[in-house]
Design an enzyme around this catalytic site. Structure first.
Site, PDB file in Angstrom:
ATOM      1  N   GLU A  59       1.034  -1.798   0.294  1.00  0.00           N
ATOM      2  CA  GLU A  59       0.030   0.202   0.142  1.00  0.00           C
ATOM      3  C   GLU A  59       0.664   0.938  -0.213  1.00  0.00           C
ATOM      4  O   GLU A  59       0.424   2.503  -0.551  1.00  0.00           O
ATOM      5  CB  GLU A  59      -1.137  -0.309   1.345  1.00  0.00           C
ATOM      6  CG  GLU A  59      -2.464  -1.308   0.960  1.00  0.00           C
ATOM      7  CD  GLU A  59      -1.943  -2.751   1.107  1.00  0.00           C
ATOM      8  OE1 GLU A  59      -0.975  -2.518   1.380  1.00  0.00           O
ATOM      9  OE2 GLU A  59      -2.885  -3.423   0.906  1.00  0.00           O
ATOM     10  N   HIS A 128     -10.704  -6.734   9.375  1.00  0.00           N
ATOM     11  CA  HIS A 128     -11.151  -6.332   8.049  1.00  0.00           C
ATOM     12  C   HIS A 128     -12.535  -5.456   8.290  1.00  0.00           C
ATOM     13  O   HIS A 128     -12.902  -5.999   7.766  1.00  0.00           O
ATOM     14  CB  HIS A 128     -10.994  -7.814   7.740  1.00  0.00           C
ATOM     15  CG  HIS A 128     -10.119  -8.376   6.817  1.00  0.00           C
ATOM     16  ND1 HIS A 128      -8.915  -9.321   7.915  1.00  0.00           N
ATOM     17  CD2 HIS A 128      -8.749  -8.230   6.033  1.00  0.00           C
ATOM     18  CE1 HIS A 128      -7.760  -9.754   7.640  1.00  0.00           C
ATOM     19  NE2 HIS A 128      -8.230  -8.924   6.614  1.00  0.00           N
TER      20      HIS A 128
END
Lengths: 325, 412
Positions: A59, A128
């Site tokens: 990322e 998540h």
């Protein structure tokens, strides 16, 4: 035209890619796989690998590359699979994207758009299921938007691309499958103003993103009990459309903030604080909040449901604000 | 300098009339001195002051009717006088009232300091929402007189508007009730009786309108209690002899400790437990009507002490000479119609209290116990309680404990 939130997002991507050759999409699995939430499915075939780019699982690297591309004159759309993984790119977003205009003395704008999925509710467990958009809304230099309707899913992207500064778009995972009618010629929408999704004079329910449908459902239930709730969809989390919040509170004199983030140090806290700072004398009840329980989001369905704001919680908070009425 | 204000001498008192000052400007007063006679529409009450000092300026002369919380007089600390600029002058003319700047000495501690009178608990800050406060100021509504229905009993805008419209209406309604008696040439006594009647009507109307009562009843064999009184009285001089009444009060106080949810007030949608057990004793007046003065801390006093206080209180109530402390807020009430021959009385709760215990007459009744039939002096005890604040279980606990005390009076 009957469509879904997911398809509206895809239509927005296709529209942007077609309109402006500087626009490209990159992120994890956005190309061949079609995106983790299938938003970009088919776009690789349509626009080719130059403009629909699969990235390595890093990322920090691909958000940094997006910032570089934006500085270089492109109009990148970076997809971070979920907000949970955006933590790895915090340095790029907070230290670079948000500050470069300032650090360069106004010379270097960063016209970057970052899309990411946020929220819980799909049994994806504690790592998540974050709702961290409130964190990003803390940072000057970023504009934070949260489309919660088909119109906004279709219309916010292009306006975000036109913004010369970085814009982060938070798509709640519970909304992708939402179906509804959308005008054939639906197009760009503003990313400045909150919108009243349901008018009412008794209590203001202030929310955004994934909790908008729940809040609207709560308003329906309240209507059955003789309470007309006004539902305000914030749409843009930074900068907040304060005027719309205060105007709603001035109409109803009661506010409930519904936010899937945790309560402590949250966006809901910010909104409640601003209401009491600027609309204190309009208040006829303390501002109420409905937030996620302060626990890591549990995996079992019943516990996850118990942890998240639910329709009944919103109804209860509204009734609390209304006192004995 | 501190301020001596019109105290709230009962939850339903909004105004008081100064009848007579018992002190003059320049007089030295001590904590506990009776300084003033106030007419509350229910009774003339001697009002004590709760601070030492020197009366500086009397601001409300006798005959004037003022709202609760109005400054009646200013008080300056004695020290300030001693240290004032007149060391040797033997009898200096009273200095004109002046406003002293500088650090303010402790404010007068009165039963009800701020203009806090009616529905909200005395001494507690009035909880009102910002909007309610704004509207109250616009409409000129005294927040202390408004019943809150908002969150945690807070006064909200709607409550203020309701109070304002209620205030606007009655002047047109009340004459129908009060015109008749007032047209006749009336004596002060007759007026007071009419006022007492009105107050009773208001309180009872509100009680039956707002309070969902539940009622319990039990019979108690008071044979041992009477025997204990008899034995106890043999040891006492005639003037200190005991009646059953103080023992009953004691039993109520003990019962309350077993069921604290019956001791306190229902205010703004929530129960507030009482601090201490203060029993309102219903005393009927000879000319009709009744008063409910308060015996404080009944749970901490002995039967003998209660007897003395009860005798004193009854006497003063019937003379219309109650003191401020006598009419402080009770946490539960007791009504006793035993001396009228009634066997059973179900009281109506005096709001904002949540319970009232009723005692009837002791009568000899056939009594079955342990498989045997006998004749015992029996007493019917009832409880009327507010179902919002408590459930029948709690009421039953109170009556059970009360029964235990009456059946084993040595432990009272």
């Amino acid at each position: 035209m009957k469509t879904t939130y997911r398809e509206a997002l895809r239509a927005a991507l296709r529209d942007a890619l077609a309109r402006d050759p500087r626009v490209f999409l990159m992120g994890e699995d956005v190309g061949r796989y079609g995106g983790c939430y299938a938003v970009s499915r088919g776009l690789l075939d349509e626009f080719g690998p130059e403009r629909i780019r699969d990235t390595p699982l890093s990322e920090s690297a691909f958000v940094g590359a997006g910032i570089g591309a934006a500085l270089g004159g492109m109009r990148p759309i970076v997809e971070i699979m979920t907000v949970n993984f955006s933590l790895l790119a915090l340095d790029q977003l907070v230290n670079n994207a948000a500050t470069l205009l300032h650090m360069s003395g106004g010379q270097l704008a960063v016209p970057l758009v970052v899309r990411m999925t946020t929220g819980a509710g799909r049994q994806l467990a504690a790592q998540h299921s974050h709702s961290l958009e409130g964190w990003f809304a803390h940072v000057p230099g970023l504009r934070i938007v949260a489309p919660a309707t088909l119109e906004d899913a279709r219309g916010m992207l292009w306006t975000a691309l036109e913004d010369p500064d970085p814009v982060l778009i938070f798509e709640h995972n519970g909304l992708y499958a939402m179906e509804g009618e959308l005008d054939e010629d639906a197009g760009p929408v503003d990313i400045d103003r909150a919108q009243v999704r349901r008018a009412g004079g008794d209590v203001s329910l202030v929310t955004y993103g994934g909790t908008l449908p729940k809040t609207l459902a709560a308003a329906e239930q309240l209507a059955g009990q003789g309470v007309e709730a006004e539902v305000l969809d914030l749409r843009t989390l930074r900068p907040l459309d304060e005027a719309a919040i205060f105007a709603s509170v001035a109409r109803t004199h009661r506010a409930v903030v519904v936010d899937e983030g945790w309560r402590s140090g949250s966006l809901s806290a910010e909104i409640a604080a601003r209401i009491q700072e600027r609309a204190f004398f309009e208040l006829d009840a303390p501002v109420q909040r409905v937030c996620t329980e302060e626990v890591p989001i549990p995996y079992p369905r019943h516990l996850e449901e118990a942890a998240l704001p639910q329709v009944a919680d919103v109804v209860e908070a509204a009734r609390r604000a209304l006192g004995a009425r | 300098m501190s301020e001596f204000r019109m105290p709230s001498l009962g939850a339903d008192m909004d105004y008081g009339t100064v009848i007579e000052w018992r002190v003059a400007e320049g007089d030295r007063v001590r904590r506990g001195d009776v300084v003033l006679l106030v007419d509350t529409e229910k009774a003339e009450i001697e009002v004590e002051i709760w601070e030492d000092g020197v009366v500086e300026h009397i601001q409300v002369p006798a005959g004037q009717k003022v709202p609760v919380g109005t400054v009646l007089a200013t008080l300056r600390p004695e020290a300030a006088q001693a240290g004032a600029a007149m060391p040797a002058a033997p009898a200096p003319p009273a200095p004109p009232p002046r406003i002293e700047k500088g650090p303010e000495p402790a404010r007068a501690v009165l039963p009800a300091p701020a203009p806090v009178s009616a529905p909200q608990e005395p001494g507690r800050r009035v909880h009102a929402t910002p909007l309610a406060r704004r509207i109250a100021a616009e409409l000129g509504v005294e927040l202390a007189s408004v019943v809150g229905t908002g969150i945690e009993g807070a006064i909200q805008a709607e409550d203020v508007r309701r109070a304002a419209s209620a205030r606007g209406a009655p002047p047109r309604e009340t004459p129908a009730v009060s015109a008749a008696p007032e047209e006749r040439p009336s004596t002060p006594q007759a007026e007071r009786r009419a006022a007492v009647r009105r107050r009773i009507a208001e309180a009872m109307e509100r009680s039956k309108r707002e309070i969902p009562h539940y009622y319990l009843q039990t019979e108690v064999d008071v044979g041992r209690a009477l025997a204990w009184l008899e034995a106890e009285n043999l040891k006492r001089p005639v003037t200190e002899r005991l009646l059953l009444a103080p023992l009953l009060l004691k039993a109520v106080a003990r019962g309350v400790t077993a069921a604290p949810e019956l001791n306190g007030h229902w205010v703004g949608g929530a129960f507030r437990p009482g601090a201490g057990v203060h029993v309102g004793v219903v005393i009927s007046l000879r000319g009709g009507g009744l008063l409910i003065p308060t015996l404080r801390d009944v749970d901490r006093k002995g039967v003998g002490e209660l007897m003395g206080e009860l005798r004193d209180l009854t006497q003063r109530a019937r003379q219309g000479r109650l003191r401020g402390a006598d009419v402080s807020e009770a946490t539960i009430s007791v009504t006793n119609l035993g001396d009228t021959g009634v066997e059973t009385v179900f009281g109506i709760i005096y709001p904002p209290q949540v319970a009232i215990v009723g005692f009837g007459r002791v009568t000899e009744r056939p009594w079955a116990e342990d498989g045997l039939l006998g004749v015992r002096p029996a007493l019917t005890v009832t409880l009327s309680a507010d179902h919002r604040a408590s459930d029948g279980q709690a009421g039953a606990r109170l009556l059970a404990e009360l029964t235990r005390v009456l059946r084993d009076p040595e432990r009272a």
